[in-house]
Enzyme design. Structure first.
Site, PDB file in Angstrom:
ATOM      1  N   ILE A 154       0.832  -1.201   0.000  1.00 58.04           N
ATOM      2  CA  ILE A 154       0.000   0.000   0.000  1.00 58.04           C
ATOM      3  C   ILE A 154       0.866   1.249   0.000  1.00 58.04           C
ATOM      4  O   ILE A 154       0.670   2.175  -0.801  1.00 58.04           O
ATOM      5  CB  ILE A 154      -0.944  -0.004   1.216  1.00 58.04           C
ATOM      6  CG1 ILE A 154      -1.873  -1.214   1.170  1.00 58.04           C
ATOM      7  CG2 ILE A 154      -1.761   1.290   1.263  1.00 58.04           C
ATOM      8  CD1 ILE A 154      -2.638  -1.455   2.459  1.00 58.04           C
ATOM      9  N   ASP A 173      10.538   2.806   6.789  1.00 60.43           N
ATOM     10  CA  ASP A 173      10.121   1.425   7.047  1.00 60.43           C
ATOM     11  C   ASP A 173      11.329   0.700   7.616  1.00 60.43           C
ATOM     12  O   ASP A 173      12.355   0.578   6.938  1.00 60.43           O
ATOM     13  CB  ASP A 173       9.647   0.744   5.752  1.00 60.43           C
ATOM     14  CG  ASP A 173       8.946  -0.577   6.030  1.00 60.43           C
ATOM     15  OD1 ASP A 173       9.462  -1.371   6.838  1.00 60.43           O
ATOM     16  OD2 ASP A 173       7.881  -0.825   5.434  1.00 60.43           O
ATOM     17  N   THR A 229      -4.931   5.337   7.097  1.00 58.52           N
ATOM     18  CA  THR A 229      -5.765   4.248   6.583  1.00 58.52           C
ATOM     19  C   THR A 229      -5.224   2.908   7.076  1.00 58.52           C
ATOM     20  O   THR A 229      -5.545   1.860   6.516  1.00 58.52           O
ATOM     21  CB  THR A 229      -5.799   4.261   5.043  1.00 58.52           C
ATOM     22  OG1 THR A 229      -4.450   4.243   4.544  1.00 58.52           O
ATOM     23  CG2 THR A 229      -6.524   5.480   4.518  1.00 58.52           C
ATOM     24  N   ALA A 230      -4.394   2.946   8.131  1.00 56.45           N
ATOM     25  CA  ALA A 230      -3.800   1.727   8.673  1.00 56.45           C
ATOM     26  C   ALA A 230      -4.605   1.248   9.877  1.00 56.45           C
ATOM     27  O   ALA A 230      -5.663   0.637   9.712  1.00 56.45           O
ATOM     28  CB  ALA A 230      -2.339   1.974   9.026  1.00 56.45           C
ATOM     29  N   ARG A 231      -4.148   1.557  11.078  1.00 53.23           N
ATOM     30  CA  ARG A 231      -4.828   1.125  12.289  1.00 53.23           C
ATOM     31  C   ARG A 231      -4.979   2.314  13.245  1.00 53.23           C
ATOM     32  O   ARG A 231      -4.054   3.109  13.425  1.00 53.23           O
ATOM     33  CB  ARG A 231      -4.062  -0.010  12.986  1.00 53.23           C
ATOM     34  CG  ARG A 231      -4.170  -1.351  12.279  1.00 53.23           C
ATOM     35  CD  ARG A 231      -5.591  -1.884  12.356  1.00 53.23           C
ATOM     36  NE  ARG A 231      -5.756  -3.200  11.754  1.00 53.23           N
ATOM     37  CZ  ARG A 231      -6.181  -3.411  10.511  1.00 53.23           C
ATOM     38  NH1 ARG A 231      -6.448  -2.380   9.733  1.00 53.23           N
ATOM     39  NH2 ARG A 231      -6.336  -4.640  10.045  1.00 53.23           N
ATOM     40  N   ASP A 255      -9.476   6.694   8.492  1.00 55.84           N
ATOM     41  CA  ASP A 255     -10.328   5.580   8.083  1.00 55.84           C
ATOM     42  C   ASP A 255     -10.278   4.449   9.097  1.00 55.84           C
ATOM     43  O   ASP A 255     -10.887   3.400   8.892  1.00 55.84           O
ATOM     44  CB  ASP A 255      -9.895   5.067   6.703  1.00 55.84           C
ATOM     45  CG  ASP A 255     -10.844   4.015   6.143  1.00 55.84           C
ATOM     46  OD1 ASP A 255     -12.055   4.298   6.080  1.00 55.84           O
ATOM     47  OD2 ASP A 255     -10.377   2.916   5.777  1.00 55.84           O
ATOM     48  N   GLU A 260     -13.869   0.511  17.227  1.00 54.62           N
ATOM     49  CA  GLU A 260     -14.736   0.455  16.047  1.00 54.62           C
ATOM     50  C   GLU A 260     -15.921  -0.466  16.311  1.00 54.62           C
ATOM     51  O   GLU A 260     -15.751  -1.549  16.863  1.00 54.62           O
ATOM     52  CB  GLU A 260     -13.940  -0.038  14.839  1.00 54.62           C
ATOM     53  CG  GLU A 260     -12.811   0.899  14.447  1.00 54.62           C
ATOM     54  CD  GLU A 260     -12.051   0.460  13.200  1.00 54.62           C
ATOM     55  OE1 GLU A 260     -12.365  -0.631  12.662  1.00 54.62           O
ATOM     56  OE2 GLU A 260     -11.160   1.187  12.756  1.00 54.62           O
ATOM     57  N   HIS A 279     -13.703   2.899   8.116  1.00 54.19           N
ATOM     58  CA  HIS A 279     -12.777   1.789   7.860  1.00 54.19           C
ATOM     59  C   HIS A 279     -13.172   1.015   6.595  1.00 54.19           C
ATOM     60  O   HIS A 279     -13.279  -0.212   6.609  1.00 54.19           O
ATOM     61  CB  HIS A 279     -12.702   0.852   9.064  1.00 54.19           C
ATOM     62  CG  HIS A 279     -11.385   0.118   9.132  1.00 54.19           C
ATOM     63  ND1 HIS A 279     -10.846  -0.342  10.313  1.00 54.19           N
ATOM     64  CD2 HIS A 279     -10.484  -0.227   8.163  1.00 54.19           C
ATOM     65  CE1 HIS A 279      -9.694  -0.954  10.080  1.00 54.19           C
ATOM     66  NE2 HIS A 279      -9.455  -0.884   8.775  1.00 54.19           N
ATOM     67  N   ILE A 280     -13.366   1.758   5.516  1.00 52.69           N
ATOM     68  CA  ILE A 280     -13.781   1.141   4.256  1.00 52.69           C
ATOM     69  C   ILE A 280     -12.731   1.328   3.168  1.00 52.69           C
ATOM     70  O   ILE A 280     -13.011   1.065   1.987  1.00 52.69           O
ATOM     71  CB  ILE A 280     -15.155   1.683   3.787  1.00 52.69           C
ATOM     72  CG1 ILE A 280     -15.231   3.224   3.869  1.00 52.69           C
ATOM     73  CG2 ILE A 280     -16.270   1.081   4.612  1.00 52.69           C
ATOM     74  CD1 ILE A 280     -14.483   3.944   2.801  1.00 52.69           C
ATOM     75  N   GLY A 281     -11.529   1.763   3.542  1.00 51.86           N
ATOM     76  CA  GLY A 281     -10.498   1.992   2.541  1.00 51.86           C
ATOM     77  C   GLY A 281     -10.219   0.778   1.680  1.00 51.86           C
ATOM     78  O   GLY A 281      -9.964   0.900   0.485  1.00 51.86           O
TER      79      GLY A 281
END
Length: 310
Positions: A154, A173, A229-231, A255, A260, A279-281
């Site tokens: 991603i 990373d 858009t991760a956690r 997201d 949740e 959370h729909i990414g």
């Protein structure tokens, strides 16, 4: 002889995935299964495999299914599975790596652009009868710096789009030694200080939980944009609210969240420069098929391997 069962912690699965599982009875746990629901259905059907769409899989669910051999994530985020408990019971844990990478990367950019161009806010103003052309200025991203935290499938896609937008791209990373084309590897602190836009694409671990706390957010550039858009656990939510309300950050797009579905009331709901999605990414038409097929194939690979083991 009764057929073995595979439990899906959701209400549906792509037809292409179901076709792969034709030799098994596929049992659905419903749209929003709670832990006690999953324990009950596991006890009833004793599945040999679980495909995880929603909810968390802990030791009680595993112990309710003595035949369980594999837990397969419908996606890539296996933090919802108690991996230590699974390993202790000899249960394989698998992820459909990369199956929704395109969808999540696109959604990350949808949030970045919405933040930079104030899309939701302008839409709301227009519908209320306003015409803000004389006063509004959006943020132009070309020539700015994008910081990508996590350079997996991603993150690499997000970085490539940033390059296409004319941005300088920094990447962090700890598991990557060679930068993707056009990406400069940077230390995390330097990335946070230098980036105009920070986009999170790393897994959640105990080591990086609340990676972005009050102190870290204070090191961001004034007026930066943050997208996650991760956690949700990567961000201290109260600290983010403070940064947005104080104007330290220009905007944020989220997201994923610590809890949740997002509770109501929640401070996030009252922050105008915060854009939210549920959370729909990774939930696109193509990703739905890719994740289902990937999860099903992972289940079958483990079960077939177990069947031929001496």
């Amino acid at each position: 002889m009764a057929r073995q069962s595979i439990l899906v912690t959701g209400a549906d699965l792509a037809p292409q995935a179901l076709a792969l599982l034709h030799d098994y009875d596929v049992v659905f746990a419903g749209k929003a299964p709670q832990p006690e629901d999953l324990v009950a259905v596991a006890q009833q059907h004793n599945p040999v495999g679980i495909i995880v769409r929603y909810g968390k899989i802990g030791a009680p669910v595993m112990d309710a299914a003595p035949a369980l051999k594999v837990i397969s994530k419908h996606g890539s985020g296996i933090d919802v599975i108690d991996q230590k408990a699974a390993a202790a019971r000899g249960i394989a844990v698998k992820a459909a790596v990369g199956a929704n990478a395109a969808a999540v990367a696109e959604h990350a950019w949808a949030l970045i652009l919405a933040c930079a161009k104030s899309v939701p806010q302008l839409d709301g103003r227009m519908r209320a009868g306003h015409w803000d052309k004389p006063t509004h200025k959006s943020i132009e991203l070309s020539g700015r710096t994008l910081g990508v935290v996590g350079l997996g499938e991603i993150g690499r896609r997000v970085a490539a789009i940033g390059r296409a937008m004319g941005m300088r791209v920094l990447g962090f990373d700890p598991f990557v030694s060679t930068a993707p084309e056009g990406v400069e590897l940077a230390q995390l602190g330097a990335l946070f200080r230098d980036a105009d836009v920070v986009s999170l694409h790393c897994p959640l671990t105990e080591e990086n939980r609340r990676l972005l706390d009050r102190e870290t957010l204070a090191t961001f550039k004034d007026g930066a944009i943050l997208v996650n858009t991760a956690r949700g656990g990567l961000i201290d939510e109260s600290a983010l609210v403070e940064s947005l309300r104080a104007g330290k950050l220009h905007a944020a797009g989220l997201d994923s969240f610590e809890s949740e579905p997002l509770p109501s009331p929640h401070p996030f709901r009252d922050v105008p420069n915060l854009i939210l999605s549920p959370h729909i990414g990774g939930v696109s038409d193509a990703a739905y098929v890719n994740m289902g097929v990937g999860a099903a194939r992972n289940v079958l690979a483990v079960l077939e391997s177990a069947a031929v083991a001496p």
